[in-house]
Scaffold this motif. Structure first.
Motif, PDB file in Angstrom:
ATOM      1  N   GLN A 120       0.834  -1.204   0.000  1.00  0.00           N
ATOM      2  CA  GLN A 120       0.000   0.000   0.000  1.00  0.00           C
ATOM      3  C   GLN A 120       0.868   1.253   0.000  1.00  0.00           C
ATOM      4  O   GLN A 120       0.581   2.219  -0.708  1.00  0.00           O
ATOM      5  CB  GLN A 120      -0.924   0.022   1.212  1.00  0.00           C
ATOM      6  N   LEU A 121       1.917   1.231   0.807  1.00  0.00           N
ATOM      7  CA  LEU A 121       2.816   2.392   0.842  1.00  0.00           C
ATOM      8  C   LEU A 121       3.453   2.618  -0.517  1.00  0.00           C
ATOM      9  O   LEU A 121       3.575   3.756  -0.978  1.00  0.00           O
ATOM     10  CB  LEU A 121       3.903   2.186   1.906  1.00  0.00           C
ATOM     11  N   LEU A 122       3.846   1.539  -1.157  1.00  0.00           N
ATOM     12  CA  LEU A 122       4.460   1.642  -2.466  1.00  0.00           C
ATOM     13  C   LEU A 122       3.455   2.199  -3.487  1.00  0.00           C
ATOM     14  O   LEU A 122       3.792   3.075  -4.290  1.00  0.00           O
ATOM     15  CB  LEU A 122       4.962   0.259  -2.902  1.00  0.00           C
ATOM     16  N   ALA A 123       2.216   1.729  -3.418  1.00  0.00           N
ATOM     17  CA  ALA A 123       1.182   2.234  -4.323  1.00  0.00           C
ATOM     18  C   ALA A 123       0.899   3.716  -4.068  1.00  0.00           C
ATOM     19  O   ALA A 123       0.689   4.491  -5.009  1.00  0.00           O
ATOM     20  CB  ALA A 123      -0.089   1.407  -4.168  1.00  0.00           C
ATOM     21  N   GLU A 124       0.907   4.131  -2.808  1.00  0.00           N
ATOM     22  CA  GLU A 124       0.693   5.549  -2.484  1.00  0.00           C
ATOM     23  C   GLU A 124       1.822   6.408  -3.030  1.00  0.00           C
ATOM     24  O   GLU A 124       1.589   7.500  -3.537  1.00  0.00           O
ATOM     25  CB  GLU A 124       0.571   5.728  -0.968  1.00  0.00           C
ATOM     26  N   ARG A 125       3.048   5.937  -2.918  1.00  0.00           N
ATOM     27  CA  ARG A 125       4.189   6.692  -3.458  1.00  0.00           C
ATOM     28  C   ARG A 125       4.078   6.839  -4.973  1.00  0.00           C
ATOM     29  O   ARG A 125       4.395   7.883  -5.522  1.00  0.00           O
ATOM     30  CB  ARG A 125       5.503   6.011  -3.087  1.00  0.00           C
ATOM     31  N   LEU A 126       3.609   5.780  -5.658  1.00  0.00           N
ATOM     32  CA  LEU A 126       3.398   5.857  -7.104  1.00  0.00           C
ATOM     33  C   LEU A 126       2.294   6.868  -7.410  1.00  0.00           C
ATOM     34  O   LEU A 126       2.430   7.674  -8.329  1.00  0.00           O
ATOM     35  CB  LEU A 126       3.030   4.483  -7.668  1.00  0.00           C
ATOM     36  N   ALA A 127       1.224   6.837  -6.632  1.00  0.00           N
ATOM     37  CA  ALA A 127       0.105   7.758  -6.856  1.00  0.00           C
ATOM     38  C   ALA A 127       0.519   9.212  -6.635  1.00  0.00           C
ATOM     39  O   ALA A 127       0.042  10.111  -7.329  1.00  0.00           O
ATOM     40  CB  ALA A 127      -1.056   7.397  -5.938  1.00  0.00           C
ATOM     41  N   ARG A 128       1.388   9.448  -5.687  1.00  0.00           N
ATOM     42  CA  ARG A 128       1.854  10.818  -5.425  1.00  0.00           C
ATOM     43  C   ARG A 128       2.905  11.273  -6.429  1.00  0.00           C
ATOM     44  O   ARG A 128       3.268  12.443  -6.451  1.00  0.00           O
ATOM     45  CB  ARG A 128       2.438  10.912  -4.012  1.00  0.00           C
ATOM     46  N   GLY A 129       3.407  10.337  -7.226  1.00  0.00           N
ATOM     47  CA  GLY A 129       4.406  10.698  -8.231  1.00  0.00           C
ATOM     48  C   GLY A 129       5.827  10.690  -7.706  1.00  0.00           C
ATOM     49  O   GLY A 129       6.722  11.251  -8.332  1.00  0.00           O
ATOM     50  N   GLU A 130       6.040  10.081  -6.555  1.00  0.00           N
ATOM     51  CA  GLU A 130       7.384  10.032  -5.977  1.00  0.00           C
ATOM     52  C   GLU A 130       8.271   9.022  -6.707  1.00  0.00           C
ATOM     53  O   GLU A 130       9.490   9.177  -6.713  1.00  0.00           O
ATOM     54  CB  GLU A 130       7.313   9.671  -4.493  1.00  0.00           C
TER      55      GLU A 130
END
Length: 96
Positions: free
Chosen positions: A65-75
């Motif tokens: 989930q953390l990895l998916a959130e980082r992708l969603a934020r564009g990090e």
């Protein structure tokens, strides 16, 4: 000299004028008192809404989930996401 028993002399006119001024003053004072009472009992504006509840402390989330959130934020880029996701899944034992 002519005597008129029910006539009004100077004192009568004076007392009548004083009485009318007293009646008007009492009516105006009652109106002001009523207005001030009604203005005091009614709120001038609505109370502000209560603040929103504080967010609960976030629970420790799944690494995916953390990895998916980082992708969603564009990090991170999608390629880096796939690489890291594969690395996470390879290091994790399978179910059962």
């Amino acid at each position: 000299m002519m005597y008129y028993d029910h006539g009004m002399n100077g004192w009568g006119y004076g007392l009548m004028m004083f009485g009318m001024l007293l009646v008007w003053a009492l009516l105006i004072a009652a109106g002001v008192a009523l207005f001030r009472y009604l203005a005091r009992t009614q709120p001038h504006h609505a109370a502000p809404p209560p603040p929103p509840p504080a967010p609960a402390a976030r629970e420790r989330t799944d690494p995916e989930q953390l990895l998916a959130e980082r992708l969603a934020r564009g990090e991170i880029e999608p390629d880096e996401y796939r690489q890291r996701l594969d690395a996470l899944r390879a290091g994790r034992p399978g179910p059962g």
